[in-house]
Design an enzyme around this catalytic site. Sequence first.
Site, PDB file in Angstrom:
ATOM      1  N   ALA A   1       0.368  -2.064   5.924  1.00  0.00           N
ATOM      2  CA  ALA A   1       0.876  -1.794   7.076  1.00  0.00           C
ATOM      3  C   ALA A   1       0.311  -2.902   8.413  1.00  0.00           C
ATOM      4  O   ALA A   1       1.083  -3.243   9.043  1.00  0.00           O
ATOM      5  CB  ALA A   1       0.953  -0.579   7.475  1.00  0.00           C
TER       6      ALA A   1
ATOM      7  N   ARG B   1      10.554  11.979   3.410  1.00  0.00           N
ATOM      8  CA  ARG B   1      10.973  11.029   4.107  1.00  0.00           C
ATOM      9  C   ARG B   1      11.404   9.716   3.513  1.00  0.00           C
ATOM     10  O   ARG B   1      12.142   8.861   3.813  1.00  0.00           O
ATOM     11  CB  ARG B   1      10.124  10.810   5.546  1.00  0.00           C
ATOM     12  CG  ARG B   1       9.792  11.809   6.392  1.00  0.00           C
ATOM     13  CD  ARG B   1       8.816  11.701   7.330  1.00  0.00           C
ATOM     14  NE  ARG B   1       8.880  12.843   8.439  1.00  0.00           N
ATOM     15  CZ  ARG B   1       8.451  14.215   7.933  1.00  0.00           C
ATOM     16  NH1 ARG B   1       8.324  14.443   6.506  1.00  0.00           N
ATOM     17  NH2 ARG B   1       8.475  15.009   8.908  1.00  0.00           N
TER      18      ARG B   1
ATOM     19  N   ALA C   1       4.317   3.067   4.365  1.00  0.00           N
ATOM     20  CA  ALA C   1       4.000   4.409   4.667  1.00  0.00           C
ATOM     21  C   ALA C   1       2.611   4.277   4.969  1.00  0.00           C
ATOM     22  O   ALA C   1       1.478   3.782   4.125  1.00  0.00           O
ATOM     23  CB  ALA C   1       4.059   5.174   3.297  1.00  0.00           C
TER      24      ALA C   1
ATOM     25  N   SER D   1      -8.995  11.114   5.788  1.00  0.00           N
ATOM     26  CA  SER D   1     -10.283  12.028   6.664  1.00  0.00           C
ATOM     27  C   SER D   1     -10.833  11.005   7.533  1.00  0.00           C
ATOM     28  O   SER D   1     -11.935  11.474   8.255  1.00  0.00           O
ATOM     29  CB  SER D   1     -10.983  12.339   5.597  1.00  0.00           C
ATOM     30  OG  SER D   1     -11.867  11.472   4.709  1.00  0.00           O
ATOM     31  N   THR D   2     -10.569   9.881   7.943  1.00  0.00           N
ATOM     32  CA  THR D   2     -11.187   9.024   8.846  1.00  0.00           C
ATOM     33  C   THR D   2     -10.157   8.671  10.022  1.00  0.00           C
ATOM     34  O   THR D   2      -8.875   8.742   9.911  1.00  0.00           O
ATOM     35  CB  THR D   2     -11.709   7.863   8.215  1.00  0.00           C
ATOM     36  OG1 THR D   2     -10.544   6.747   7.654  1.00  0.00           O
ATOM     37  CG2 THR D   2     -12.661   8.121   6.893  1.00  0.00           C
TER      38      THR D   2
ATOM     39  N   PHE E   1      11.962  -0.748  12.623  1.00  0.00           N
ATOM     40  CA  PHE E   1      10.610   0.059  12.238  1.00  0.00           C
ATOM     41  C   PHE E   1      10.934   1.239  11.330  1.00  0.00           C
ATOM     42  O   PHE E   1      11.803   2.190  11.721  1.00  0.00           O
ATOM     43  CB  PHE E   1      10.163   0.782  13.449  1.00  0.00           C
ATOM     44  CG  PHE E   1       8.960   1.250  13.215  1.00  0.00           C
ATOM     45  CD1 PHE E   1       7.598   0.485  13.214  1.00  0.00           C
ATOM     46  CD2 PHE E   1       8.497   2.672  12.941  1.00  0.00           C
ATOM     47  CE1 PHE E   1       6.347   0.948  13.051  1.00  0.00           C
ATOM     48  CE2 PHE E   1       7.279   3.388  12.780  1.00  0.00           C
ATOM     49  CZ  PHE E   1       6.290   2.111  12.883  1.00  0.00           C
TER      50      PHE E   1
ATOM     51  N   PHE F   1       0.846  -1.227  -0.040  1.00  0.00           N
ATOM     52  CA  PHE F   1      -0.034   0.030   0.018  1.00  0.00           C
ATOM     53  C   PHE F   1       0.948   1.088   0.016  1.00  0.00           C
ATOM     54  O   PHE F   1       1.951   1.256   0.833  1.00  0.00           O
ATOM     55  CB  PHE F   1      -0.881  -0.016   1.303  1.00  0.00           C
ATOM     56  CG  PHE F   1      -2.326   0.965   1.181  1.00  0.00           C
ATOM     57  CD1 PHE F   1      -3.256   0.647   0.263  1.00  0.00           C
ATOM     58  CD2 PHE F   1      -2.153   1.923   1.756  1.00  0.00           C
ATOM     59  CE1 PHE F   1      -4.326   1.493   0.197  1.00  0.00           C
ATOM     60  CE2 PHE F   1      -3.106   3.006   1.562  1.00  0.00           C
ATOM     61  CZ  PHE F   1      -4.415   2.458   0.979  1.00  0.00           C
TER      62      PHE F   1
ATOM     63  N   HIS G   1      -9.074   5.700  10.490  1.00  0.00           N
ATOM     64  CA  HIS G   1      -8.473   4.573  10.138  1.00  0.00           C
ATOM     65  C   HIS G   1      -6.867   4.465  10.187  1.00  0.00           C
ATOM     66  O   HIS G   1      -6.291   3.503  10.666  1.00  0.00           O
ATOM     67  CB  HIS G   1      -8.734   4.349   8.619  1.00  0.00           C
ATOM     68  CG  HIS G   1      -8.241   3.037   7.856  1.00  0.00           C
ATOM     69  ND1 HIS G   1      -8.757   1.833   8.433  1.00  0.00           N
ATOM     70  CD2 HIS G   1      -7.140   2.637   7.198  1.00  0.00           C
ATOM     71  CE1 HIS G   1      -8.079   0.796   7.705  1.00  0.00           C
ATOM     72  NE2 HIS G   1      -6.920   1.350   7.011  1.00  0.00           N
TER      73      HIS G   1
END
EC number: 2.5.1.78
Length: 155
Positions: free
Chosen positions: A58, A129, A82, A87-88, A115, A24, A90
């Site tokens: 993830a 990053r 990543a 907007s939720t 990590f 993802f 989640h």
Amino acid sequence: MQIQQIEGGFGAQDARIALVVSRFNDFIGQKLVEGAIDCIRRNGGSEENIAIYRCPGAFELPMVAKKVALTGKYDAVVTLGAIIRGSTPHFDVIAAEATKGIAQASLETGVPIAFGVLTTENIEQAIERAGTKAGNKGFDAALTAIEMINLYRAM
């Protein structure tokens, strides 16, 4: 009596390292993989001692990292991916569970699991990053893994 100080070095000459990568946000994940491989090479590691495992997202990183660590084939595992806020809620759930799960997998297996999962507010921060303004966190995570391998060997 002198205090003994034990530290890990940064030589990766014979280090066997697995990269576990979330698909993802793959364009970010691939940049993190490139950074991790660059770090391993720069510290003397070889490509034949690197394996890349790809998982859907993830949330799956902890279980794949744990399974890979339990094979006994690797000195360390580096998790990469990543998680970008939407907007939720989640983001909060996935970021917390991935972080907690990766730490737990390392503790349960006794294998260093570094990590390298970005948790950012937006895509711009993730890009920064993953190899631009803020360095490459994949490189940083691989360096952590190398240092931990050497620290474990010194114990």
